[in-house]
Motif scaffolding. Structure first.
Motif, short mmCIF file in Angstrom:
data_model
loop_
_atom_site.label_atom_id
_atom_site.label_comp_id
_atom_site.label_asym_id
_atom_site.label_seq_id
_atom_site.Cartn_x
_atom_site.Cartn_y
_atom_site.Cartn_z
N TRP A 92 29.95 -22.52 33.08
CA TRP A 92 30.73 -21.65 33.94
C TRP A 92 29.82 -20.97 34.97
CZ3 TRP A 92 36.06 -20.38 32.98
CH2 TRP A 92 36.60 -21.06 31.89
N LEU A 93 30.43 -20.55 36.09
CA LEU A 93 29.74 -19.75 37.09
C LEU A 93 30.16 -18.29 36.94
CD1 LEU A 93 30.08 -21.99 40.26
CD2 LEU A 93 27.95 -21.38 39.10
N PHE A 94 29.19 -17.41 37.05
CA PHE A 94 29.46 -15.98 37.00
C PHE A 94 28.85 -15.30 38.23
CE2 PHE A 94 30.24 -17.04 32.69
CZ PHE A 94 31.02 -16.02 32.15
N ALA A 95 29.44 -14.19 38.63
CA ALA A 95 28.85 -13.36 39.68
C ALA A 95 29.16 -11.91 39.39
CB ALA A 95 29.37 -13.75 41.06
N GLY A 96 28.26 -11.02 39.75
CA GLY A 96 28.46 -9.59 39.52
C GLY A 96 27.17 -8.94 39.10
N THR A 97 27.21 -7.63 38.86
CA THR A 97 26.02 -6.93 38.40
C THR A 97 25.77 -7.15 36.92
OG1 THR A 97 27.30 -4.88 38.11
CG2 THR A 97 26.14 -5.18 40.21
N SER A 98 26.73 -7.75 36.21
CA SER A 98 26.50 -8.10 34.80
C SER A 98 25.38 -9.14 34.66
CB SER A 98 27.78 -8.62 34.15
OG SER A 98 28.50 -7.58 33.56
N PRO A 99 25.50 -10.32 35.28
CA PRO A 99 24.39 -11.26 35.18
C PRO A 99 23.10 -10.72 35.77
CG PRO A 99 26.02 -12.05 36.76
CD PRO A 99 26.64 -10.91 36.02
N ALA A 100 23.20 -9.84 36.78
CA ALA A 100 21.99 -9.23 37.34
C ALA A 100 21.25 -8.44 36.26
CB ALA A 100 22.36 -8.32 38.51
N ALA A 101 21.97 -7.64 35.50
CA ALA A 101 21.36 -6.89 34.41
C ALA A 101 20.78 -7.81 33.36
CB ALA A 101 22.39 -5.94 33.78
N ALA A 102 21.49 -8.90 33.03
CA ALA A 102 21.01 -9.84 32.02
C ALA A 102 19.68 -10.46 32.44
CB ALA A 102 22.06 -10.92 31.79
N HIS A 103 19.51 -10.78 33.72
CA HIS A 103 18.24 -11.33 34.20
C HIS A 103 17.11 -10.33 34.01
CE1 HIS A 103 20.89 -14.22 36.38
NE2 HIS A 103 19.86 -15.04 36.25
N VAL A 104 17.36 -9.06 34.27
CA VAL A 104 16.32 -8.05 34.11
C VAL A 104 16.02 -7.80 32.63
CG1 VAL A 104 15.73 -5.62 34.50
CG2 VAL A 104 16.73 -6.98 36.34
N SER A 105 17.03 -7.84 31.78
CA SER A 105 16.79 -7.73 30.34
C SER A 105 15.89 -8.85 29.86
CB SER A 105 18.12 -7.74 29.57
OG SER A 105 18.83 -6.53 29.76
N ALA A 106 16.11 -10.06 30.38
CA ALA A 106 15.27 -11.20 30.02
C ALA A 106 13.83 -10.98 30.49
CB ALA A 106 15.84 -12.48 30.64
N ALA A 107 13.68 -10.48 31.71
CA ALA A 107 12.34 -10.19 32.22
C ALA A 107 11.66 -9.12 31.38
CB ALA A 107 12.42 -9.77 33.69
N ALA A 108 12.42 -8.10 30.98
CA ALA A 108 11.87 -7.03 30.14
C ALA A 108 11.38 -7.58 28.81
CB ALA A 108 12.92 -5.95 29.92
N ALA A 109 12.18 -8.45 28.19
CA ALA A 109 11.78 -9.06 26.92
C ALA A 109 10.52 -9.90 27.10
CB ALA A 109 12.92 -9.91 26.38
N ALA A 110 10.42 -10.60 28.22
CA ALA A 110 9.26 -11.46 28.46
C ALA A 110 7.98 -10.64 28.58
CB ALA A 110 9.48 -12.30 29.72
N VAL A 111 8.02 -9.53 29.32
CA VAL A 111 6.80 -8.74 29.49
C VAL A 111 6.44 -8.01 28.20
CG1 VAL A 111 7.08 -8.52 31.99
CG2 VAL A 111 8.03 -6.77 30.50
#
Length: 732
Positions: free
Chosen positions: A376-395
């Motif tokens: 599925w395709l998603f758009a919004g600030t929800s996936p934006a937050a998810a990307h930053v959560s992933a970056a936070a977990a990585a660092v």
């Protein structure tokens, strides 16, 4: 993976466009989560979206438990869920006035706090793998070192993480090799937080999904693939939940060892921060848990809660742009609280020319059909937050401390506008690989900054404000750039620089309301190139020595409610901007070319057909006397030292901090009438405002050491409601 390959993938027949509805549905999937009943009701004088007849209460620990139970019994409140902390969920009988009960309980010494149970909603408003390279995570390699598995709690609609014997729930293929920590379903009260909406599954896919897209045999690797996912269900089948579920979910995640909490959800614009949620945020802060939240999809100039809390990393949405490569979306909320931008996408454009609209690719399913997993395709600030959560977990997995995560991601972000931080895009586009490279260079996080504020009414009808920026020891910091926002009777964003004492001075614009309540909030401080969300710092000499009597002269009307009116500001209305997201309520969408919704700021009355919400009578008494500072035309010393010599009118200043110390630091200027509106009939204490406001007395610092009781108005729900009333808030 290339954009062309993504285009081939998304052109297959099974691909659907996903729209996450924000409307209340009365039916639920058999055996699935129950829908959340809700109304818009005037509480403390402001329309708020709440669960009817529910309240979140905490007992005063200084009195006998039996007295608290008796107080609840007196108003017919029955505790249905005992929370993990001091906060419990109670239900009132049909016909009982929620406002009246709140007034009574707040004036009872046996009760520490009483709040309505407000509604929240998943913030993605619309359902490709450009988004991984956009955040500097190629999508074909794991950013986590071998063996590292930080716990990321996804507080959402659940995750498609397990299969049940009846075939209702199946595990999404992207999670076949994923690790899961024990989660909890706060919607249904069980230990199986399965997803029946699709929103949470999509967010978890973006964070840590790992597998292949079988139709074209290409890899899909979330930036935090290898992390342990903790599914915590706080949103139901309609991606809608309550404040109590959210605060309980945060506490559960903290106790379960989560290192990152993803909050791809928002409250309505009129949300008043409840004591329970403030306590949960403080608990996460004390445990050094990184919280990431979406800024909101209502195109407003203010970040929505819970992302608006200073301890939450607020993320806005960017999309592909034909000229600059990337740009902020039109729907993404902005403001001083915005920290970062990340891929969110836009459903009405195809910049890369692949024949499909620009969105974030994730595994999900049609709402209500959790066994039909697809792409599925998603758009919004929800996936934006998810990307930053992933970056936070990585660092974090690569050795960064929790306190270093946000400044590290902000210092390595790519600007989307002017150099440095700005209120439209924060510090810019998050770049995970750049953050890891910086970490390898022995990155040292900047020391946190703190802020205190004072405000006063001016003789010319405006308000004066002064902000002191300090370090953790209370020492003033000079040459700090201070970003504030005036709220209440005047609304504007302003910037000033601190002098050698660490003080910056402001004057509000002319008021747009006859009300005498001006709030100045310190949303951002930029010091030595680092843009930070300051925490509160206070000096108190305990010298409150004069008596103040407040009397409310505002009788108002009776509370009203509107069935079917859900979270304001969600949904799409074609090319006319973001719609109001209401159902049969008579509220106009109020959208304009700028995308601002109805009743956003100032005296805007919303769209045509906007209902009138009468101001209800005030609370019988302020449960905790407000620590007021008095001033007047003869307060020359305070005027010259704090406000640049402005001629003052008579009034009071009160800090806007709360007992949990998680709100944005600030202060309000009010007159006697506004004090009456806030407190009704009350007796309090006050101290004359003097030039030693910032420099004398015991130092208290948010997040460390003991905290002083009743140091501000942040715990007073009526205070926030009066600020919103002065702003002309007519829709949630």
């Amino acid at each position: 993976m290339s954009e062309r390959l993504a285009a081939r993938l998304l052109s297959i027949p099974r691909m659907k466009r996903f729209v996450c509805a924000s409307f209340l549905a009365l039916s639920t999937l058999g055996g699935g989560a129950r829908a959340v009943p809700n109304v818009t009701q005037v509480i403390d004088g402001v329309p708020q979206v709440i669960a009817p007849q529910q309240l979140i209460v905490s007992c005063n620990p200084a009195v006998l438990p039996a007295l608290c139970a008796a107080a609840l019994a007196t108003v017919g409140a029955v505790v249905t869920i005992t929370g993990q902390a001091a906060f419990s969920l109670a239900v009132l009988p049909d016909g009982a006035s929620l406002q009246s009960v709140l007034d009574i309980l707040r004036a009872t010494t046996a009760i520490a706090s009483a709040d309505p149970n407000r509604i929240l909603i998943g913030s993605t408003t619309y359902p490709q793998t450009w988004h991984f390279p956009a955040m500097d995570a190629p999508g074909d390699a794991d950013l986590l070192p071998w063996g590292a598995s930080p716990i990321v709690a996804v507080l959402d609609t659940g995750i498609a993480y397990e299969s049940d014997p009846f075939g209702i729930y199946v595990q999404a293929p992207l999670f076949s090799s994923a690790r899961f920590a024990q989660g909890w379903d706060f919607v249904n009260g069980d230990s199986h937080p399965n997803d029946d909406n699709g929103h949470g599954t999509a967010m978890a896919s973006i964070i840590a999904g790992q597998g292949r897209v079988p139709s074209i045999d290409i890899p899909y690797v979330g930036p935090a693939a290898g992390a342990t996912l903790m599914p915590v269900k706080v949103l139901d089948a309609d991606a809608q939940g309550t404040e109590f579920w959210l605060e309980e979910g945060i506490r559960y995640a903290v106790r379960g060892g989560a290192q990152v909490i993803n909050l791809s959800l928002n409250f309505a614009r009129n949300y008043v921060p409840g004591a329970g949620l403030r306590d949960a945020i403080a608990t996460a802060r004390a445990a050094r848990v990184v919280i990431v939240g979406s800024s909101g999809n209502t195109a407003g100039g203010r970040v929505l809660y819970p992302a608006a809390f200073p301890d939450v990393t607020a993320v806005g949405a960017l999309t592909l742009d034909p000229i600059s490569g990337y740009a902020m979306t039109s729907y993404s909320n902005s403001g001083d609280a915005l920290d970062l931008a990340a891929p969110g996408g836009t459903p009405d454009q195809d910049v890369n020319g692949d024949g499909l609209w620009d969105g974030a690719l994730a595994q999900s399913f049609p709402a209500g059909s959790p066994s039909e997993i697809g792409w599925w395709l998603f758009a919004g600030t929800s996936p934006a937050a998810a990307h930053v959560s992933a970056a936070a977990a990585a660092v974090i997995a690569n050795g960064a401390s929790a306190t270093a995560v946000r400044p590290l991601l902000m210092s390595t972000a790519a600007n989307l506008g002017a150099s440095g931080w700005d209120s439209a895009s924060g510090s810019g586009r998050v770049r995970a690989r750049a953050a890891l490279d910086r970490l390898d260079d022995w990155y040292s996080a900047p020391r946190p900054v703190y802020a205190d504020a004072v405000a006063a009414l001016r003789a010319d009808g405006r308000a004066a404000g002064a902000v002191m920026v300090t370090d953790a020891n209370g020492n003033g910091l000079s040459s700090a750039e201070v970003h504030v926002r005036w709220r209440g009777a005047a609304n504007a964003a302003q910037t000033a620089t601190t002098d050698w004492n660490g003080i910056a001075r402001f004057t509000s614009p002319a008021p747009t309301s006859s009300r005498k309540i001006f709030l100045i909030e310190v949303g951002r401080v930029i010091y030595r190139g680092n843009a930070q969300r300051p925490r509160a710092v206070v000096r108190s000499d305990g010298g409150f020595n004069s008596i103040v009597v407040g009397l409310s002269l505002s009788l108002g009307g009776s509370p009203s409610s509107t069935d079917g009116l859900v979270i304001w500001g969600y949904g799409v209305s074609g090319d006319s901007g973001l719609g109001s997201g209401t159902t049969g309520s008579g509220l106009g969408s109020g959208t304009t070319g700028s995308g601002l919704g109805s009743g956003t700021t100032g005296s805007d009355s919303g769209g045509s057909g906007t209902p009138s919400y009468p101001l209800t009578t005030g609370i019988g008494a302020c449960l905790k006397p407000l620590p007021l500072y008095t001033y007047g035309p003869l307060s020359f010393s305070a005027s010259w030292n704090l406000f640049g010599g402005a001629l003052l009118a008579s009034g009071y200043s009160v800090r806007s901090i709360d007992s949990s110390w998680v709100l944005t630091p600030g202060a309000a200027a009010i007159d006697a009438a506004e004090l009456g509106n806030i407190c009704g009939l009350s007796v309090g204490t006050a101290e004359s405002l003097n030039s030693g406001y910032f420099g004398s007395g015991t130092l208290y610092v948010a997040g460390s050491g003991s905290q002083p009781p009743a140091m501000g108005a942040g715990d007073n729900a009526r205070f926030w409601s009066e600020v919103m009333n002065a702003e002309g808030s007519t829709a949630p």
